[in-house]
Design a protein around this motif. Structure first.
Motif, PDB file in Angstrom:
ATOM      1  N   ALA A   1      -1.748   6.603   0.178  1.00 52.02           N
ATOM      2  CA  ALA A   1      -1.483   5.507   1.112  1.00 52.02           C
ATOM      3  C   ALA A   1      -1.656   4.165   0.403  1.00 52.02           C
ATOM      4  O   ALA A   1      -0.848   3.243   0.580  1.00 52.02           O
ATOM      5  CB  ALA A   1      -2.403   5.597   2.328  1.00 52.02           C
ATOM      6  N   ALA A   2      -2.698   4.049  -0.417  1.00 48.28           N
ATOM      7  CA  ALA A   2      -2.918   2.814  -1.180  1.00 48.28           C
ATOM      8  C   ALA A   2      -1.748   2.555  -2.125  1.00 48.28           C
ATOM      9  O   ALA A   2      -1.296   1.408  -2.266  1.00 48.28           O
ATOM     10  CB  ALA A   2      -4.233   2.897  -1.958  1.00 48.28           C
ATOM     11  N   GLN A   3      -1.244   3.618  -2.747  1.00 52.10           N
ATOM     12  CA  GLN A   3      -0.114   3.453  -3.654  1.00 52.10           C
ATOM     13  C   GLN A   3       1.136   3.012  -2.899  1.00 52.10           C
ATOM     14  O   GLN A   3       1.896   2.171  -3.377  1.00 52.10           O
ATOM     15  CB  GLN A   3       0.172   4.746  -4.421  1.00 52.10           C
ATOM     16  CG  GLN A   3       1.296   4.628  -5.434  1.00 52.10           C
ATOM     17  CD  GLN A   3       1.057   3.526  -6.451  1.00 52.10           C
ATOM     18  OE1 GLN A   3       0.014   3.488  -7.098  1.00 52.10           O
ATOM     19  NE2 GLN A   3       2.010   2.612  -6.607  1.00 52.10           N
ATOM     20  N   SER A   4       1.347   3.553  -1.706  1.00 53.73           N
ATOM     21  CA  SER A   4       2.525   3.128  -0.936  1.00 53.73           C
ATOM     22  C   SER A   4       2.404   1.662  -0.520  1.00 53.73           C
ATOM     23  O   SER A   4       3.401   0.940  -0.464  1.00 53.73           O
ATOM     24  CB  SER A   4       2.787   4.046   0.256  1.00 53.73           C
ATOM     25  OG  SER A   4       1.721   4.061   1.153  1.00 53.73           O
ATOM     26  N   LEU A   5       1.174   1.200  -0.267  1.00 51.89           N
ATOM     27  CA  LEU A   5       0.956  -0.228   0.003  1.00 51.89           C
ATOM     28  C   LEU A   5       1.256  -1.059  -1.239  1.00 51.89           C
ATOM     29  O   LEU A   5       1.864  -2.139  -1.145  1.00 51.89           O
ATOM     30  CB  LEU A   5      -0.487  -0.477   0.415  1.00 51.89           C
ATOM     31  CG  LEU A   5      -0.804  -0.502   1.890  1.00 51.89           C
ATOM     32  CD1 LEU A   5      -2.306  -0.633   2.102  1.00 51.89           C
ATOM     33  CD2 LEU A   5      -0.070  -1.594   2.616  1.00 51.89           C
TER      34      LEU A   5
ATOM     35  N   ARG B   1     -11.852   1.140  -0.952  1.00 49.34           N
ATOM     36  CA  ARG B   1     -11.804  -0.188  -1.566  1.00 49.34           C
ATOM     37  C   ARG B   1     -10.395  -0.466  -2.087  1.00 49.34           C
ATOM     38  O   ARG B   1      -9.870  -1.572  -1.945  1.00 49.34           O
ATOM     39  CB  ARG B   1     -12.822  -0.258  -2.706  1.00 49.34           C
ATOM     40  CG  ARG B   1     -13.013  -1.638  -3.281  1.00 49.34           C
ATOM     41  CD  ARG B   1     -14.125  -1.687  -4.339  1.00 49.34           C
ATOM     42  NE  ARG B   1     -15.361  -1.054  -3.917  1.00 49.34           N
ATOM     43  CZ  ARG B   1     -15.838   0.104  -4.417  1.00 49.34           C
ATOM     44  NH1 ARG B   1     -15.182   0.736  -5.365  1.00 49.34           N
ATOM     45  NH2 ARG B   1     -16.964   0.620  -3.978  1.00 49.34           N
ATOM     46  N   GLU B   2      -9.771   0.555  -2.658  1.00 50.25           N
ATOM     47  CA  GLU B   2      -8.411   0.408  -3.174  1.00 50.25           C
ATOM     48  C   GLU B   2      -7.442   0.056  -2.041  1.00 50.25           C
ATOM     49  O   GLU B   2      -6.604  -0.840  -2.182  1.00 50.25           O
ATOM     50  CB  GLU B   2      -7.978   1.711  -3.851  1.00 50.25           C
ATOM     51  CG  GLU B   2      -6.622   1.660  -4.489  1.00 50.25           C
ATOM     52  CD  GLU B   2      -6.213   2.983  -5.123  1.00 50.25           C
ATOM     53  OE1 GLU B   2      -5.066   3.056  -5.569  1.00 50.25           O
ATOM     54  OE2 GLU B   2      -7.018   3.935  -5.143  1.00 50.25           O
ATOM     55  N   VAL B   3      -7.559   0.715  -0.896  1.00 48.96           N
ATOM     56  CA  VAL B   3      -6.694   0.408   0.248  1.00 48.96           C
ATOM     57  C   VAL B   3      -6.936  -1.024   0.716  1.00 48.96           C
ATOM     58  O   VAL B   3      -5.989  -1.774   0.964  1.00 48.96           O
ATOM     59  CB  VAL B   3      -6.921   1.411   1.404  1.00 48.96           C
ATOM     60  CG1 VAL B   3      -6.235   0.950   2.676  1.00 48.96           C
ATOM     61  CG2 VAL B   3      -6.445   2.802   1.009  1.00 48.96           C
TER      62      VAL B   3
ATOM     63  N   ILE C   1      -4.208  -4.080   0.916  1.00 52.94           N
ATOM     64  CA  ILE C   1      -3.942  -4.845   2.144  1.00 52.94           C
ATOM     65  C   ILE C   1      -4.136  -6.331   1.874  1.00 52.94           C
ATOM     66  O   ILE C   1      -3.331  -7.162   2.306  1.00 52.94           O
ATOM     67  CB  ILE C   1      -4.826  -4.354   3.309  1.00 52.94           C
ATOM     68  CG1 ILE C   1      -4.358  -2.959   3.744  1.00 52.94           C
ATOM     69  CG2 ILE C   1      -4.785  -5.331   4.482  1.00 52.94           C
ATOM     70  CD1 ILE C   1      -5.267  -2.267   4.725  1.00 52.94           C
ATOM     71  N   ARG C   2      -5.185  -6.684   1.126  1.00 53.52           N
ATOM     72  CA  ARG C   2      -5.396  -8.095   0.775  1.00 53.52           C
ATOM     73  C   ARG C   2      -4.232  -8.629  -0.060  1.00 53.52           C
ATOM     74  O   ARG C   2      -3.819  -9.773   0.105  1.00 53.52           O
ATOM     75  CB  ARG C   2      -6.722  -8.274   0.037  1.00 53.52           C
ATOM     76  CG  ARG C   2      -7.907  -8.386   0.966  1.00 53.52           C
ATOM     77  CD  ARG C   2      -9.138  -8.897   0.258  1.00 53.52           C
ATOM     78  NE  ARG C   2      -9.652  -8.000  -0.752  1.00 53.52           N
ATOM     79  CZ  ARG C   2     -10.524  -7.010  -0.526  1.00 53.52           C
ATOM     80  NH1 ARG C   2     -10.987  -6.811   0.680  1.00 53.52           N
ATOM     81  NH2 ARG C   2     -10.935  -6.239  -1.504  1.00 53.52           N
TER      82      ARG C   2
END
Length: 192
Positions: free
Chosen positions: A62-66, A120-122, A126-127
């Motif tokens: 999910a973090a990578q898709s962000l 933290r990665e997610v 988002i930031r």
């Protein structure tokens, strides 16, 4: 022909997420995941050593898709059209791949406690996305509206549309309308 390693890994992730959301993270065993996928427990261990690792991989994806969405947004011309297109892409992610994961996170917070690094990665991704919108918003109120627009897209998709007496499509249209209004783009979220 035997399934490729990546295919098995993805099937494990999909099946685990389905079981985690259906019966709860704590009540799902690795044995049950392996049986549902149709692999031995040893084969499952080849890909993942624990439920925590499976869950961590889902959050990391999910973090990578962000990160991919942020990179795409950076590559586009700045302006209202790109902001709306970014929100539409975010909505697609939330409605698709992320929805079961977000529901799991909401309903099984304890399961996510041990995943501080990927969490933290997610948050960082988002930031980064907020930052792209911040660059275009002149004042604090504008930056806050941008954050609320992103939040509306994510959180608006978590609830059952029936709670609002509407269909999924009606809720999605309303979410994008509200997000567009928050951005001050004068759009209804339909991409202008």
């Amino acid at each position: 022909m035997a399934p490729r390693r990546g295919d098995t890994r993805e099937r494990i992730q999909r099946t685990a997420l389905e079981l985690f959301t259906k019966q709860g993270y704590e009540r799902t065993s690795l044995r049950e995941i392996a049986e549902r996928v149709g692999v031995t427990k040893a084969a499952l261990y080849y890909h993942f050593s624990s439920k925590e690792e499976i869950l961590g991989s889902l959050v990391s994806d999910a973090a990578q898709s962000l990160a991919d969405l942020t990179e795409w947004t950076r590559s586009q011309p700045q302006g209202a059209h790109t902001r709306v297109a970014t929100l539409l892409r975010l909505a697609d992610l939330v409605q698709g791949r992320w929805q079961p994961l977000l529901r799991l996170a909401e309903e099984n917070r304890a399961a996510l406690r041990g995943l501080e690094d990927v969490g933290r990665e997610v948050r960082e991704r988002i930031r980064d996305l907020y930052g792209l919108f911040d660059d275009e918003m002149a004042d604090v109120a504008g930056r806050l509206r941008a954050r609320l627009a992103i939040f509306a897209v994510v959180m608006g998709n978590l609830r059952d549309p029936g709670e609002l007496g509407a269909t999924r499509e009606e809720v999605q249209a309303a979410i994008l309308q509200v997000a567009g209004e928050l951005l001050g783009d004068g759009s209804s979220g339909g991409g202008s």
